[in-house]
Design a protein around this motif. Sequence first.
Motif, PDB file in Angstrom:
ATOM      1  N   ARG A 138       0.838  -1.209   0.000  1.00  0.00           N
ATOM      2  CA  ARG A 138       0.000   0.000   0.000  1.00  0.00           C
ATOM      3  C   ARG A 138       0.870   1.254   0.000  1.00  0.00           C
ATOM      4  N   ARG A 139       1.935   1.243   0.766  1.00  0.00           N
ATOM      5  CA  ARG A 139       2.839   2.392   0.803  1.00  0.00           C
ATOM      6  C   ARG A 139       3.485   2.623  -0.559  1.00  0.00           C
ATOM      7  N   ASP A 140       3.897   1.543  -1.217  1.00  0.00           N
ATOM      8  CA  ASP A 140       4.491   1.673  -2.552  1.00  0.00           C
ATOM      9  C   ASP A 140       3.498   2.279  -3.537  1.00  0.00           C
ATOM     10  N   HIS A 155       1.545   7.038  -6.693  1.00  0.00           N
ATOM     11  CA  HIS A 155       0.533   8.059  -6.978  1.00  0.00           C
ATOM     12  C   HIS A 155       1.077   9.460  -6.679  1.00  0.00           C
ATOM     13  N   LEU A 156       1.768   9.605  -5.557  1.00  0.00           N
ATOM     14  CA  LEU A 156       2.327  10.911  -5.193  1.00  0.00           C
ATOM     15  C   LEU A 156       3.326  11.389  -6.252  1.00  0.00           C
ATOM     16  N   HIS A 157       4.149  10.488  -6.729  1.00  0.00           N
ATOM     17  CA  HIS A 157       5.139  10.854  -7.752  1.00  0.00           C
ATOM     18  C   HIS A 157       4.450  11.338  -9.032  1.00  0.00           C
ATOM     19  N   LEU A 169      -5.309  18.688  -8.308  1.00  0.00           N
ATOM     20  CA  LEU A 169      -4.050  17.986  -8.052  1.00  0.00           C
ATOM     21  C   LEU A 169      -3.581  18.209  -6.616  1.00  0.00           C
ATOM     22  N   VAL A 170      -3.725  19.439  -6.137  1.00  0.00           N
ATOM     23  CA  VAL A 170      -3.339  19.743  -4.758  1.00  0.00           C
ATOM     24  C   VAL A 170      -4.194  18.945  -3.779  1.00  0.00           C
ATOM     25  N   SER A 171      -5.481  18.845  -4.055  1.00  0.00           N
ATOM     26  CA  SER A 171      -6.381  18.085  -3.193  1.00  0.00           C
ATOM     27  C   SER A 171      -5.979  16.617  -3.138  1.00  0.00           C
ATOM     28  N   ASP A 172      -5.641  16.053  -4.302  1.00  0.00           N
ATOM     29  CA  ASP A 172      -5.212  14.647  -4.344  1.00  0.00           C
ATOM     30  C   ASP A 172      -3.883  14.460  -3.619  1.00  0.00           C
ATOM     31  N   LEU A 173      -2.963  15.400  -3.792  1.00  0.00           N
ATOM     32  CA  LEU A 173      -1.678  15.309  -3.102  1.00  0.00           C
ATOM     33  C   LEU A 173      -1.854  15.348  -1.587  1.00  0.00           C
ATOM     34  N   GLU A 174      -2.717  16.233  -1.130  1.00  0.00           N
ATOM     35  CA  GLU A 174      -2.983  16.326   0.305  1.00  0.00           C
ATOM     36  C   GLU A 174      -3.586  15.021   0.825  1.00  0.00           C
ATOM     37  N   HIS A 175      -4.494  14.456   0.040  1.00  0.00           N
ATOM     38  CA  HIS A 175      -5.126  13.195   0.440  1.00  0.00           C
ATOM     39  C   HIS A 175      -4.089  12.080   0.575  1.00  0.00           C
ATOM     40  N   TYR A 176      -3.244  11.917  -0.441  1.00  0.00           N
ATOM     41  CA  TYR A 176      -2.255  10.837  -0.410  1.00  0.00           C
ATOM     42  C   TYR A 176      -1.150  11.116   0.611  1.00  0.00           C
ATOM     43  N   ARG A 177      -0.881  12.383   0.877  1.00  0.00           N
ATOM     44  CA  ARG A 177       0.114  12.713   1.903  1.00  0.00           C
ATOM     45  C   ARG A 177      -0.380  12.245   3.271  1.00  0.00           C
ATOM     46  N   VAL A 178      -1.659  12.472   3.555  1.00  0.00           N
ATOM     47  CA  VAL A 178      -2.249  12.008   4.818  1.00  0.00           C
ATOM     48  C   VAL A 178      -2.261  10.483   4.856  1.00  0.00           C
ATOM     49  N   GLN A 179      -2.618   9.869   3.713  1.00  0.00           N
ATOM     50  CA  GLN A 179      -2.629   8.409   3.648  1.00  0.00           C
ATOM     51  C   GLN A 179      -1.247   7.823   3.917  1.00  0.00           C
ATOM     52  N   LEU A 180      -0.213   8.470   3.373  1.00  0.00           N
ATOM     53  CA  LEU A 180       1.154   7.990   3.569  1.00  0.00           C
ATOM     54  C   LEU A 180       1.549   8.059   5.039  1.00  0.00           C
ATOM     55  N   GLU A 181       1.181   9.133   5.707  1.00  0.00           N
ATOM     56  CA  GLU A 181       1.485   9.264   7.134  1.00  0.00           C
ATOM     57  C   GLU A 181       0.780   8.179   7.941  1.00  0.00           C
ATOM     58  N   VAL A 239      -0.185   5.157   6.878  1.00  0.00           N
ATOM     59  CA  VAL A 239       0.435   3.857   6.603  1.00  0.00           C
ATOM     60  C   VAL A 239       1.781   3.755   7.305  1.00  0.00           C
ATOM     61  N   ASN A 240       2.559   4.833   7.296  1.00  0.00           N
ATOM     62  CA  ASN A 240       3.845   4.826   7.998  1.00  0.00           C
ATOM     63  C   ASN A 240       3.653   4.568   9.498  1.00  0.00           C
ATOM     64  N   GLN A 241       2.633   5.178  10.060  1.00  0.00           N
ATOM     65  CA  GLN A 241       2.349   4.956  11.482  1.00  0.00           C
ATOM     66  C   GLN A 241       1.926   3.514  11.740  1.00  0.00           C
ATOM     67  N   ALA A 242       1.129   2.952  10.812  1.00  0.00           N
ATOM     68  CA  ALA A 242       0.698   1.559  10.972  1.00  0.00           C
ATOM     69  C   ALA A 242       1.891   0.604  10.903  1.00  0.00           C
ATOM     70  N   ILE A 243       2.836   0.884   9.993  1.00  0.00           N
ATOM     71  CA  ILE A 243       4.049   0.063   9.895  1.00  0.00           C
ATOM     72  C   ILE A 243       4.868   0.184  11.171  1.00  0.00           C
ATOM     73  N   GLU A 244       4.993   1.403  11.678  1.00  0.00           N
ATOM     74  CA  GLU A 244       5.764   1.623  12.905  1.00  0.00           C
ATOM     75  C   GLU A 244       5.149   0.897  14.091  1.00  0.00           C
ATOM     76  N   MET A 245       3.826   0.839  14.155  1.00  0.00           N
ATOM     77  CA  MET A 245       3.147   0.157  15.252  1.00  0.00           C
ATOM     78  C   MET A 245       3.285  -1.361  15.136  1.00  0.00           C
ATOM     79  N   LEU A 246       3.381  -1.874  13.906  1.00  0.00           N
ATOM     80  CA  LEU A 246       3.445  -3.320  13.704  1.00  0.00           C
ATOM     81  C   LEU A 246       4.850  -3.881  13.879  1.00  0.00           C
ATOM     82  N   MET A 247       5.860  -3.090  13.602  1.00  0.00           N
ATOM     83  CA  MET A 247       7.236  -3.590  13.598  1.00  0.00           C
ATOM     84  C   MET A 247       7.686  -4.224  14.918  1.00  0.00           C
ATOM     85  N   PRO A 248       7.280  -3.721  16.091  1.00  0.00           N
ATOM     86  CA  PRO A 248       7.709  -4.389  17.336  1.00  0.00           C
ATOM     87  C   PRO A 248       7.281  -5.853  17.433  1.00  0.00           C
TER      88      PRO A 248
END
Length: 395
Positions: free
Chosen positions: A134-136, A141-143, A238-250, A252-261
């Motif tokens: 999902r992060r990939d 999409h962000l790129h 485009l700005v709206s979509d970027l903001e949406h995916y930026r929040v989504q990325l944060e 997912v990153n938090q979910a990965i950080e919570m799962l790694m332990p």
Amino acid sequence: MGIDLHKETHTAVMLDCWNQKLGEITFENKPSEFSKLTRKVSRFVTEEKEPVYGLENAYGYGRALAVWLIEKGVAVKDVNTALSYAQRKSVPMYQKSDSYDAEAVALVLINMLDKLPDAIPDDKYWTLSQLVNRRDNICTHLHCLKNQLHEQLCIAYPSYKQFFSDISRATALYFFMEYPSPEHLQGKTAEELAEELRPVSHNNCSVKRAEKILSLVRVDGDTKRDHQESRDTITRSLVSDLEHYRVQLEEVNQAIEMLMPEFDCTLMTMPGIELITAANMLSEIGNISCFPNSAKLAKFAGIAPVNFSSAGKGKDVCPKQGNRRLQAIFYFLAIQMIQVSINGTPRNPVFREYFLRKLEDGKNKQQALICIARRLVNIVYGMLKNHMEYREPGQ
């Protein structure tokens, strides 16, 4: 039981030890329908017989079925798709149907029963793999969105890179949402713009910076063209979509950080491996206990050389098989290991010395990096297997 797996339905074919077809069944891919398969199999199972199920890629569409069967206490094997494909191609008249594919899986299961690995679906590795994928996708999409936004901004704001180095940051996104083209800035003073951007930028936008933005806009001249409103709509979208995916990325990153332990992973103690790189490694490697030694892991990653020979003549070549994503992770990690800082200090002196020594031995840079990647496989394998932290040589 050879089972050909699909998104909506599965097809299973039953063979006995003499390769005689006993039966066939097609059922829906949902737990409430899985019992149809076991009831069908039970008609042919006696006290002297034990059913064995072979699933073509038990970690994809067949994961739910594999988990269900394992909970029932039956033997489940994971059949590599390359093996079933080779079986289908091994006959003079090639066929292609769900029934024939399932029969090919069953034949592989009979011929290679002792060599095929058990299907071991692990929820935490599967979940991590889903998060990494999902992060990939989000990053892809962000790129694409950033490239499209660059295309719009280079027309409306030719000097936009001088006042926003990263257009995906919160301040830049707010600015281009409110001011998609310079005409929206008419009558705006530097004090007013700074006051507006200050909360978004966490008090990093000064009046001086706002003056710079307005000055650059004036220097660019009149960039307004026909149908500007339509292009403003594109920019805001485009700005709206970027903001949406930026929040989504944060998220997912938090979910990965919570799962790694959950993995008791020590890879982050090694220089060059941060959280996301470690998550990528774990999602591709899976449970390290599946590999009896580091050589097997290297072969899985496509890093170990393969010998091609005939009549006593041949050579070792770089394989084209293996997990290409995992190979890329180790390769780029090897590049980081030999990097040198601006002041001339190598990030990892041991690997840097090893790299230079390989170059002196006649290897080119790519070959030397592959050698480093192979050594990194040994280190990563030992860290995952023994849950050990990385230690610099000599410590």
